[in-house]
Design an enzyme around this catalytic site. Structure first.
Site, PDB file in Angstrom:
ATOM      1  N   LYS A  13       0.786  -1.188  -0.027  1.00  0.00           N
ATOM      2  CA  LYS A  13       0.055   0.146   0.080  1.00  0.00           C
ATOM      3  C   LYS A  13       0.657   1.207   0.073  1.00  0.00           C
ATOM      4  CE  LYS A  13      -2.101  -1.004   3.833  1.00  0.00           C
ATOM      5  NZ  LYS A  13      -1.508  -2.292   4.246  1.00  0.00           N
ATOM      6  N   ARG A  88      -9.322   0.802   8.815  1.00  0.00           N
ATOM      7  CA  ARG A  88      -8.866  -0.260   9.209  1.00  0.00           C
ATOM      8  C   ARG A  88     -10.003  -1.438   9.906  1.00  0.00           C
ATOM      9  NH1 ARG A  88      -3.314   0.398   8.669  1.00  0.00           N
ATOM     10  NH2 ARG A  88      -2.018  -1.267   9.979  1.00  0.00           N
ATOM     11  N   ARG A 127      11.597  -6.296   5.220  1.00  0.00           N
ATOM     12  CA  ARG A 127      11.337  -4.692   5.047  1.00  0.00           C
ATOM     13  C   ARG A 127      12.236  -3.897   6.014  1.00  0.00           C
ATOM     14  NH1 ARG A 127       5.462  -2.334   4.382  1.00  0.00           N
ATOM     15  NH2 ARG A 127       5.032  -2.756   6.715  1.00  0.00           N
ATOM     16  N   ARG A 160      11.149  -1.916  11.588  1.00  0.00           N
ATOM     17  CA  ARG A 160      10.091  -1.450  12.497  1.00  0.00           C
ATOM     18  C   ARG A 160       9.998  -2.207  13.734  1.00  0.00           C
ATOM     19  NH1 ARG A 160       4.958  -0.024   8.551  1.00  0.00           N
ATOM     20  NH2 ARG A 160       4.161  -1.010  10.190  1.00  0.00           N
ATOM     21  N   ARG A 171      -0.396  -9.072  13.353  1.00  0.00           N
ATOM     22  CA  ARG A 171      -0.831  -7.981  12.505  1.00  0.00           C
ATOM     23  C   ARG A 171      -1.507  -8.677  11.510  1.00  0.00           C
ATOM     24  NH1 ARG A 171       4.201  -5.351  10.855  1.00  0.00           N
ATOM     25  NH2 ARG A 171       3.131  -4.107   9.463  1.00  0.00           N
TER      26      ARG A 171
HETATM   27  P1  AMP Z   1       0.761   0.529   9.313  1.00  0.00           P
HETATM   28  O1  AMP Z   1       2.054   1.327   9.108  1.00  0.00           O
HETATM   29  O2  AMP Z   1      -0.329   0.981   8.401  1.00  0.00           O
HETATM   30  O3  AMP Z   1       1.287  -0.829   9.283  1.00  0.00           O
HETATM   31  O4  AMP Z   1       0.460   0.579  10.862  1.00  0.00           O
HETATM   32  C1  AMP Z   1       1.152   0.455  11.908  1.00  0.00           C
HETATM   33  C2  AMP Z   1       0.488   0.218  13.182  1.00  0.00           C
HETATM   34  O5  AMP Z   1      -0.326   1.724  13.436  1.00  0.00           O
HETATM   35  C3  AMP Z   1      -0.866  -0.714  13.051  1.00  0.00           C
HETATM   36  O6  AMP Z   1      -0.305  -1.894  13.427  1.00  0.00           O
HETATM   37  C4  AMP Z   1      -1.844  -0.313  14.235  1.00  0.00           C
HETATM   38  O7  AMP Z   1      -1.256  -0.344  15.582  1.00  0.00           O
HETATM   39  C5  AMP Z   1      -1.566   1.285  13.968  1.00  0.00           C
HETATM   40  N1  AMP Z   1      -2.696   1.914  12.859  1.00  0.00           N
HETATM   41  C6  AMP Z   1      -2.149   2.291  11.611  1.00  0.00           C
HETATM   42  N2  AMP Z   1      -3.388   2.914  11.114  1.00  0.00           N
HETATM   43  C7  AMP Z   1      -4.574   2.426  11.923  1.00  0.00           C
HETATM   44  C8  AMP Z   1      -5.866   2.529  11.813  1.00  0.00           C
HETATM   45  N3  AMP Z   1      -6.399   2.948  10.607  1.00  0.00           N
HETATM   46  N4  AMP Z   1      -6.637   1.999  12.928  1.00  0.00           N
HETATM   47  C9  AMP Z   1      -6.115   1.541  13.970  1.00  0.00           C
HETATM   48  N5  AMP Z   1      -4.785   1.156  14.075  1.00  0.00           N
HETATM   49  C10 AMP Z   1      -3.867   1.697  13.312  1.00  0.00           C
END
Ligand code: AMP
Length: 213
Positions: A13, A88, A127, A160, A171
């Site tokens: 994404k 999400r 990554r 990360r 996740r």
């Molecule tokens: P990402 O970089 O999109 O994989 O997001 C990393 C982490 O941020 C996720 O595992 C969640 O803990 C939190 N997070 C990001 N976007 C959301 C969302 N829309 N709703 C809830 N938690 C989020």
């Protein structure tokens, strides 16, 4: 363009969003990047979000909606935006629909980037991300020129916190339970484009084709 990018962690994404911003000046809005920035800066939001993120759990919907309500009304959204990692959950999608109606905005469609699980797992463990600018690398297929240093901004390129084996498997489970139902949600709304592809170029072509039709 105004798009939602859906897909499991590691589906690409962020990479696709970054490529799309170069096409028409749309901005990438990544809730994950916003939250990581807040954690690094030690803000109230960051303090509330940190433990959920580290475990690979979702941050509560009300915190996310507060961020997005402000973000979507910033000036740079007028040229279009790419929602990367938001919504999400079904409640976030429902609230987004209400929010857009309230501010008089409309999305083009939602793109479901569909990538096989083995590819996802391999990508997530290899990554690496720049903790300053968010640029994405891969130790096998796309390493930075100088190890540990971002080609674009010179910042530190790291794994990360939520890319340990345990957090990754959580996740993915959270994705299947809470986020995958959004595919059906947007299908019912008549606004879903599913692209089964591991190459970001193929995803971009499918999006451009749909936008032109
Ligand atoms: P990402 O970089 O999109 O994989 O997001 C990393 C982490 O941020 C996720 O595992 C969640 O803990 C939190 N997070 C990001 N976007 C959301 C969302 N829309 N709703 C809830 N938690 C989020």
């Amino acid at each position: 363009m105004k798009l939602i990018l859906l897909g499991a962690p590691g589906a690409g994404k962020g990479t696709v969003a970054k490529m799309l911003t170069k096409i028409d000046g749309s901005v990438q809005i990544s809730t994950g990047d916003i939250l990581r920035g807040a954690v690094a800066a030690g803000t109230e939001l960051g303090k509330k979000a940190e433990c959920f993120m580290k475990a690979g759990d979702l941050v509560p919907d009300d915190l996310i909606m507060g961020i997005m309500e402000e973000r979507l009304q910033e000036d740079d959204c007028k040229n279009g935006y790419l929602l990367d990692g938001f919504p999400r959950t079904i409640p976030q999608a429902e609230e987004l629909k209400l929010l857009l109606a309230r501010i008089g905005d409309e999305l083009d469609f939602a793109v479901n980037i569909d990538v096989p699980r083995d590819v996802i797992l391999d990508r997530l463990t290899t990554r690496r991300t720049c903790s300053d600018c968010g640029a994405i690398y891969n130790v096998k297929s796309n390493p930075p020129k100088v190890e540990g240093k971002c080609d674009k901004c010179g910042g530190p390129v790291v794994q990360r916190d939520d890319e340990t084996e345990e957090a990754i498997s959580n996740r993915l489970a959270v994705y299947n339970e809470k986020t995958a139902p959004l595919i059906g949600f947007y299908e019912k709304e008549g606004m879903l484009l599913t692209v089964t592809a591991t190459s970001s170029d193929a995803v971009i072509s499918a999006i451009q084709e749909r936008l032109a039709s």
